[in-house]
Design an enzyme around this catalytic site. Structure first.
Site, PDB file in Angstrom:
ATOM      1  N   GLY A  49       0.844  -1.202   0.000  1.00  0.00           N
ATOM      2  CA  GLY A  49       0.000   0.000   0.000  1.00  0.00           C
ATOM      3  C   GLY A  49       0.873   1.243   0.000  1.00  0.00           C
ATOM      4  N   GLN A  70      -1.590   7.531   1.230  1.00  0.00           N
ATOM      5  CA  GLN A  70      -1.238   8.753   1.956  1.00  0.00           C
ATOM      6  C   GLN A  70      -0.060   8.504   2.900  1.00  0.00           C
ATOM      7  OE1 GLN A  70      -4.112  10.262   4.797  1.00  0.00           O
ATOM      8  NE2 GLN A  70      -3.091  12.247   4.928  1.00  0.00           N
ATOM      9  N   ASP A  84       2.270  -1.947  -4.444  1.00  0.00           N
ATOM     10  CA  ASP A  84       0.899  -1.438  -4.499  1.00  0.00           C
ATOM     11  C   ASP A  84       0.236  -2.018  -5.749  1.00  0.00           C
ATOM     12  OD1 ASP A  84      -1.484   0.379  -4.506  1.00  0.00           O
ATOM     13  OD2 ASP A  84      -0.337   1.440  -2.974  1.00  0.00           O
ATOM     14  N   ARG A 127      -0.764  -0.482  -8.403  1.00  0.00           N
ATOM     15  CA  ARG A 127      -0.255   0.126  -9.645  1.00  0.00           C
ATOM     16  C   ARG A 127       1.083   0.797  -9.387  1.00  0.00           C
ATOM     17  NH1 ARG A 127      -5.508  -0.041 -10.323  1.00  0.00           N
ATOM     18  NH2 ARG A 127      -5.912   1.362  -8.604  1.00  0.00           N
ATOM     19  N   ASP A 167      -1.070  -7.267  -5.758  1.00  0.00           N
ATOM     20  CA  ASP A 167      -2.399  -7.288  -5.163  1.00  0.00           C
ATOM     21  C   ASP A 167      -2.297  -8.207  -3.944  1.00  0.00           C
ATOM     22  OD1 ASP A 167      -4.948  -7.705  -4.333  1.00  0.00           O
ATOM     23  OD2 ASP A 167      -5.786  -8.103  -6.332  1.00  0.00           O
ATOM     24  N   TYR A 173     -15.300  -0.456   8.128  1.00  0.00           N
ATOM     25  CA  TYR A 173     -13.869  -0.191   8.320  1.00  0.00           C
ATOM     26  C   TYR A 173     -13.479  -0.419   9.782  1.00  0.00           C
ATOM     27  CZ  TYR A 173      -9.654   2.802   8.594  1.00  0.00           C
ATOM     28  OH  TYR A 173      -8.390   3.305   8.812  1.00  0.00           O
ATOM     29  N   LYS A 175     -11.001  -3.146  11.544  1.00  0.00           N
ATOM     30  CA  LYS A 175      -9.854  -2.779  12.379  1.00  0.00           C
ATOM     31  C   LYS A 175      -9.897  -3.525  13.718  1.00  0.00           C
ATOM     32  CE  LYS A 175      -7.520  -0.032   9.707  1.00  0.00           C
ATOM     33  NZ  LYS A 175      -6.314  -0.567   9.045  1.00  0.00           N
TER      34      LYS A 175
HETATM   35  P1  NAD Z   1      -4.688   5.071   1.365  1.00  0.00           P
HETATM   36  O1  NAD Z   1      -6.083   4.737   0.985  1.00  0.00           O
HETATM   37  O2  NAD Z   1      -4.174   6.439   1.095  1.00  0.00           O
HETATM   38  O3  NAD Z   1      -3.670   4.029   0.719  1.00  0.00           O
HETATM   39  C1  NAD Z   1      -3.908   2.651   0.702  1.00  0.00           C
HETATM   40  C2  NAD Z   1      -3.101   2.072  -0.429  1.00  0.00           C
HETATM   41  O4  NAD Z   1      -3.345   0.657  -0.461  1.00  0.00           O
HETATM   42  C3  NAD Z   1      -3.488   2.622  -1.812  1.00  0.00           C
HETATM   43  O5  NAD Z   1      -2.342   3.114  -2.480  1.00  0.00           O
HETATM   44  C4  NAD Z   1      -4.090   1.416  -2.538  1.00  0.00           C
HETATM   45  O6  NAD Z   1      -3.811   1.390  -3.922  1.00  0.00           O
HETATM   46  C5  NAD Z   1      -3.405   0.261  -1.816  1.00  0.00           C
HETATM   47  N1  NAD Z   1      -4.154  -0.994  -1.928  1.00  0.00           N
HETATM   48  C6  NAD Z   1      -5.491  -1.177  -1.875  1.00  0.00           C
HETATM   49  N2  NAD Z   1      -5.797  -2.472  -2.066  1.00  0.00           N
HETATM   50  C7  NAD Z   1      -4.628  -3.122  -2.247  1.00  0.00           C
HETATM   51  C8  NAD Z   1      -4.308  -4.472  -2.499  1.00  0.00           C
HETATM   52  N3  NAD Z   1      -5.248  -5.411  -2.621  1.00  0.00           N
HETATM   53  N4  NAD Z   1      -3.005  -4.810  -2.644  1.00  0.00           N
HETATM   54  C9  NAD Z   1      -2.032  -3.851  -2.548  1.00  0.00           C
HETATM   55  N5  NAD Z   1      -2.281  -2.556  -2.310  1.00  0.00           N
HETATM   56  C10 NAD Z   1      -3.579  -2.191  -2.163  1.00  0.00           C
HETATM   57  O7  NAD Z   1      -4.541   4.733   2.934  1.00  0.00           O
HETATM   58  P2  NAD Z   1      -3.579   5.418   4.002  1.00  0.00           P
HETATM   59  O8  NAD Z   1      -4.259   6.641   4.484  1.00  0.00           O
HETATM   60  O9  NAD Z   1      -2.203   5.498   3.499  1.00  0.00           O
HETATM   61  O10 NAD Z   1      -3.692   4.360   5.188  1.00  0.00           O
HETATM   62  C11 NAD Z   1      -2.722   3.357   5.409  1.00  0.00           C
HETATM   63  C12 NAD Z   1      -3.143   2.547   6.625  1.00  0.00           C
HETATM   64  O11 NAD Z   1      -3.301   3.425   7.750  1.00  0.00           O
HETATM   65  C13 NAD Z   1      -4.482   1.826   6.466  1.00  0.00           C
HETATM   66  O12 NAD Z   1      -4.438   0.595   7.168  1.00  0.00           O
HETATM   67  C14 NAD Z   1      -5.454   2.740   7.155  1.00  0.00           C
HETATM   68  O13 NAD Z   1      -6.563   2.039   7.648  1.00  0.00           O
HETATM   69  C15 NAD Z   1      -4.597   3.273   8.289  1.00  0.00           C
HETATM   70  N6  NAD Z   1      -5.090   4.554   8.806  1.00  0.00           N
HETATM   71  C16 NAD Z   1      -5.035   5.693   8.046  1.00  0.00           C
HETATM   72  C17 NAD Z   1      -5.526   6.887   8.557  1.00  0.00           C
HETATM   73  C18 NAD Z   1      -5.462   8.168   7.757  1.00  0.00           C
HETATM   74  O14 NAD Z   1      -5.971   9.186   8.204  1.00  0.00           O
HETATM   75  N7  NAD Z   1      -4.846   8.181   6.591  1.00  0.00           N
HETATM   76  C19 NAD Z   1      -6.088   6.923   9.845  1.00  0.00           C
HETATM   77  C20 NAD Z   1      -6.157   5.747  10.573  1.00  0.00           C
HETATM   78  C21 NAD Z   1      -5.646   4.573  10.058  1.00  0.00           C
END
Ligand code: NAD
Length: 314
Positions: free
Chosen positions: A10, A14, A36, A38, A51, A141, A145
């Site tokens: 991933g 972000q 990731d 892509r 994936d 979600y 978690k």
């Molecule tokens: P995001 O949605 O920005 O990024 C997730 C990434 O995972 C994406 O680039 C997507 O392409 C990739 N992805 C999705 N399905 C996939 C798969 N099957 N195989 C490989 N890659 C895949 O999420 P983020 O904000 O970077 O969050 C990262 C982690 O932190 C997550 O577990 C999220 O739950 C947790 N989190 C984030 C926040 C926040 O505010 N950003 C808050 C609490 C928890």
């Protein structure tokens, strides 16, 4: 000690976008594998299209690169997950179980899997939400978690897997756009403000939520992962606090830089999700166990976001 090789799943998201350079600094660019769905638009070092719902492909990447640690960041976030709950549950759970199984079977030394403040629900106290409290989340979600936390604990107890986790608050960063969470407004608002536009907020003015600036997220994550095993008492997920504020307070902080900036409030379905979450977090266990202390309050975070985004949009 053998050299560590880190797999970030991933990595284009972000948090991955900001974490990757830090891991590359710490472990060396040849020892960090970004993965990731892509390929990213710019070159970020070693990259695997992966994936993570596919166990064979994940196993292949882990074996080929002799991976020793996994940061599992792939997930469907809170707001996006509500558009298709079964899809979100399947993706979040399948990727998690694949990561835990491959880690157990291939001797991965450490795994990081984030949880979220979304794990809390109606029956958790809203202020100073404690480390241990009822977890009855309102979103798919959040349900995923809570399950993630329990599976992590199970793999630690049953197989001795060194899985570590933080319950991230809403993450605020300038490096990339957030991926469909309920706290996304607190990033979008800065993009509008620095471009001289007004902002339409999908939460009500007084909706207080726990947030954290990306630099604090990265430091917390790396400090947790570096802490000696003997200091890790929580194997579900640690509460983590940065700063809590409302959209009105954030707007006021931005107005110290852009006095004419205005926010209009049009709450949508995300308001109910926000109301089911804590307003402030008690992270005293993380502070005691491995010395956590956030560094970014609202004025400092506002300064960093405006300074960095002004450069981006110049
Ligand atoms: P995001 O949605 O920005 O990024 C997730 C990434 O995972 C994406 O680039 C997507 O392409 C990739 N992805 C999705 N399905 C996939 C798969 N099957 N195989 C490989 N890659 C895949 O999420 P983020 O904000 O970077 O969050 C990262 C982690 O932190 C997550 O577990 C999220 O739950 C947790 N989190 C984030 C926040 C926040 O505010 N950003 C808050 C609490 C928890």
């Amino acid at each position: 000690m053998p050299r560590e090789t880190i797999l970030v799943i991933g990595a284009n998201g972000q948090i991955g976008t900001a974490l990757l350079p830090q891991l590359q600094d710490q472990f060396g660019i040849d020892h960090v594998i970004a993965a990731d769905l892509r390929k990213p638009s710019s070159d970020t070092g070693i990259f695997e299209v992966l994936d993570a719902t596919k166990p064979d492909r994940l196993t292949d990447v882990v074996r080929r690169h002799r991976v020793t640690q996994i940061y599992h960041l792939a997930a469907i976030l809170s707001a996006k997950g509500e558009s298709d709950p079964i899809w979100a549950w399947n993706l979040n759970m399948q990727t998690l179980l694949n990561v835990l199984e491959v880690s157990r079977l291939h001797g991965i030394r450490k795994v990081f899997v984030p949880s979220s403040i979304a794990a809390f629900g109606e029956h958790a106290p809203k202020y100073d939400t404690p480390q241990t409290t009822p977890l009855d989340p309102a979103t798919v979600y959040g349900i995923s978690k809570v399950a993630t936390e329990n599976w992590s604990l199970y793999y630690h107890k049953r197989y001795g897997l060194d899985v570590r986790s933080l319950r991230y608050p809403g993450v605020i960063s300038y490096q990339s756009m957030p991926g469909g969470g309920t706290t996304d407004y607190a990033v979008s608002i800065f993009h509008e403000a620095v471009q001289g536009r007004s902002f339409e907020c999908f939460l009500a003015a007084d909706t207080r939520l726990p947030m954290i600036y990306m630099d604090d997220v990265l430091r917390a994550t790396l400090e947790l992962m570096e802490a000696p095993e003997s200091q890790i008492s929580v194997r579900t997920s640690y509460n983590l606090a940065g700063v809590s504020f409302t959209p009105a307070e954030l707007t006021a902080a931005i107005q110290t830089y852009f006095p004419n900036f205005v926010t209009q409030y049009k709450p949508d379905f995300r308001q109910a999700i926000a109301e089911s979450w804590p307003k402030t977090i008690d992270d005293s266990v993380a502070r005691q166990d491995w010395g956590w202390k956030p560094a970014f309050d609202l004025p400092r975070l506002t300064h960093e976001m405006i300074t960095n985004l002004t450069t981006v949009y110049r």
